[in-house]
Motif scaffolding. Structure first.
Motif, PDB file in Angstrom:
ATOM      1  N   TRP A 121       0.833  -1.198   0.000  1.00  0.00           N
ATOM      2  CA  TRP A 121       0.000   0.000   0.000  1.00  0.00           C
ATOM      3  C   TRP A 121       0.868   1.248   0.000  1.00  0.00           C
ATOM      4  N   PRO A 122       0.527   2.212  -0.826  1.00  0.00           N
ATOM      5  CA  PRO A 122       1.319   3.441  -0.889  1.00  0.00           C
ATOM      6  C   PRO A 122       1.024   4.367   0.302  1.00  0.00           C
ATOM      7  N   GLN A 123       1.342   3.859   1.477  1.00  0.00           N
ATOM      8  CA  GLN A 123       1.159   4.602   2.724  1.00  0.00           C
ATOM      9  C   GLN A 123       2.277   4.203   3.676  1.00  0.00           C
ATOM     10  N   TRP A 124       2.738   5.187   4.453  1.00  0.00           N
ATOM     11  CA  TRP A 124       3.772   4.897   5.447  1.00  0.00           C
ATOM     12  C   TRP A 124       3.571   5.819   6.639  1.00  0.00           C
ATOM     13  N   GLU A 125       2.471   5.631   7.327  1.00  0.00           N
ATOM     14  CA  GLU A 125       2.093   6.483   8.458  1.00  0.00           C
ATOM     15  C   GLU A 125       3.205   6.615   9.484  1.00  0.00           C
ATOM     16  N   ALA A 126       3.831   5.505   9.833  1.00  0.00           N
ATOM     17  CA  ALA A 126       4.775   5.488  10.952  1.00  0.00           C
ATOM     18  C   ALA A 126       6.011   6.354  10.718  1.00  0.00           C
ATOM     19  N   LEU A 127       6.330   6.693   9.479  1.00  0.00           N
ATOM     20  CA  LEU A 127       7.461   7.591   9.255  1.00  0.00           C
ATOM     21  C   LEU A 127       7.240   8.913   9.980  1.00  0.00           C
ATOM     22  N   SER A 128       5.998   9.322  10.106  1.00  0.00           N
ATOM     23  CA  SER A 128       5.665  10.583  10.760  1.00  0.00           C
ATOM     24  C   SER A 128       6.072  10.599  12.233  1.00  0.00           C
ATOM     25  N   TYR A 129       6.220   9.434  12.832  1.00  0.00           N
ATOM     26  CA  TYR A 129       6.461   9.346  14.274  1.00  0.00           C
ATOM     27  C   TYR A 129       7.842   8.803  14.625  1.00  0.00           C
ATOM     28  N   VAL A 130       8.660   8.488  13.630  1.00  0.00           N
ATOM     29  CA  VAL A 130       9.950   7.865  13.917  1.00  0.00           C
ATOM     30  C   VAL A 130      10.862   8.799  14.712  1.00  0.00           C
ATOM     31  N   ALA A 131      10.854  10.079  14.430  1.00  0.00           N
ATOM     32  CA  ALA A 131      11.708  11.018  15.170  1.00  0.00           C
ATOM     33  C   ALA A 131      11.238  11.143  16.619  1.00  0.00           C
ATOM     34  N   ALA A 132       9.938  11.134  16.840  1.00  0.00           N
ATOM     35  CA  ALA A 132       9.422  11.219  18.215  1.00  0.00           C
ATOM     36  C   ALA A 132       9.889  10.021  19.033  1.00  0.00           C
ATOM     37  N   GLY A 133       9.826   8.834  18.447  1.00  0.00           N
ATOM     38  CA  GLY A 133      10.282   7.630  19.139  1.00  0.00           C
ATOM     39  C   GLY A 133      11.777   7.649  19.384  1.00  0.00           C
ATOM     40  N   ALA A 134      12.536   8.094  18.406  1.00  0.00           N
ATOM     41  CA  ALA A 134      13.990   8.160  18.551  1.00  0.00           C
ATOM     42  C   ALA A 134      14.378   9.196  19.605  1.00  0.00           C
ATOM     43  N   TYR A 135      13.678  10.300  19.617  1.00  0.00           N
ATOM     44  CA  TYR A 135      13.968  11.352  20.603  1.00  0.00           C
ATOM     45  C   TYR A 135      13.683  10.848  22.017  1.00  0.00           C
ATOM     46  N   GLU A 136      12.568  10.155  22.172  1.00  0.00           N
ATOM     47  CA  GLU A 136      12.238   9.589  23.479  1.00  0.00           C
ATOM     48  C   GLU A 136      13.287   8.558  23.901  1.00  0.00           C
ATOM     49  N   GLU A 137      13.720   7.743  22.959  1.00  0.00           N
ATOM     50  CA  GLU A 137      14.754   6.744  23.243  1.00  0.00           C
ATOM     51  C   GLU A 137      16.055   7.420  23.676  1.00  0.00           C
ATOM     52  N   ALA A 138      16.398   8.513  23.011  1.00  0.00           N
ATOM     53  CA  ALA A 138      17.663   9.199  23.285  1.00  0.00           C
ATOM     54  C   ALA A 138      17.631  10.024  24.572  1.00  0.00           C
ATOM     55  N   THR A 139      16.468  10.590  24.891  1.00  0.00           N
ATOM     56  CA  THR A 139      16.398  11.544  26.008  1.00  0.00           C
ATOM     57  C   THR A 139      15.518  11.086  27.164  1.00  0.00           C
ATOM     58  N   GLY A 140      14.638  10.123  26.907  1.00  0.00           N
ATOM     59  CA  GLY A 140      13.670   9.716  27.918  1.00  0.00           C
ATOM     60  C   GLY A 140      12.457  10.629  27.992  1.00  0.00           C
TER      61      GLY A 140
END
Length: 186
Positions: A121-140
């Motif tokens: 499917w030509p959709q990739w919703e989760a790309l929109s949230y990857v930075a938020a998850g990475a930021y939380e992982e990096a900083t808590g």
């Protein structure tokens, strides 16, 4: 992170795997290893790049491909388009009818929507949230990327805000003139 690094980062994820979930894991892992400011850069750049594809013409193209495309569907389509890489993105932003040249779209046109596999499917919703998850992982800090963006004068767009002439003001017959190749395909 600058624009070239952003695109290179996405390209590397695609070279590692074509599976969207695996790409997200790769992106998240590698983003989380960067300084928090670079993770924020990634989200800001993602938003700026997405904005370039946020037009009624692009939405109309997505509408043809999907056989109807909701607001959410268009939002996820934009992320998918970015995930295809810089060259494809630039080609399609220049003229949405160029989607007819994209191999992933051509493969979809060969079959009814009901036969498309989930990962196609030509959709990739989760790309929109990857930075938020990475930021939380990096900083808590949960949702800290959005606070950091605000501190830098940016807000996170959460829905399409298309530019151009809205559909309700268009002649429906003109779609085949604006998007002739996609109209033939879908």
């Amino acid at each position: 992170m600058d624009i070239d690094e952003f695109w290179l980062f996405l390209q590397r994820s695609r070279q590692v795997t074509g599976d969207p979930d695996e790409r997200l894991r790769w992106l998240s892992l590698h983003l989380a290893q960067r300084p928090p400011a670079r993770i924020v850069d990634f989200q800001i750049l993602l938003n700026q790049i997405r904005r370039r594809s946020d037009t009624y013409d692009m939405w109309e193209a997505a509408n043809l491909i999907f056989g109807g495309c909701s607001t959410d569907g268009f939002w996820y389509f934009q992320a998918w388009l970015i995930g295809l890489g810089r060259d494809t993105f630039e080609l399609v932003v220049a003229d949405p009818d160029n989607l007819a040249e994209v191999p992933e779209v051509r493969r979809l046109a060969e079959r009814p929507v009901s036969e498309w596999a989930q990962e196609e499917w030509p959709q990739w919703e989760a790309l929109s949230y990857v930075a938020a998850g990475a930021y939380e992982e990096a900083t808590g800090e949960e949702d800290g990327v959005y606070d950091a963006m605000k501190e830098r004068g940016h807000t996170n767009q959460g829905d399409p805000e298309p530019t151009g002439l809205p559909w309700r003001l268009r002649d429906p017959k003109a779609t085949t003139q604006r998007l002739p190749r996609l109209s033939r395909m879908f």
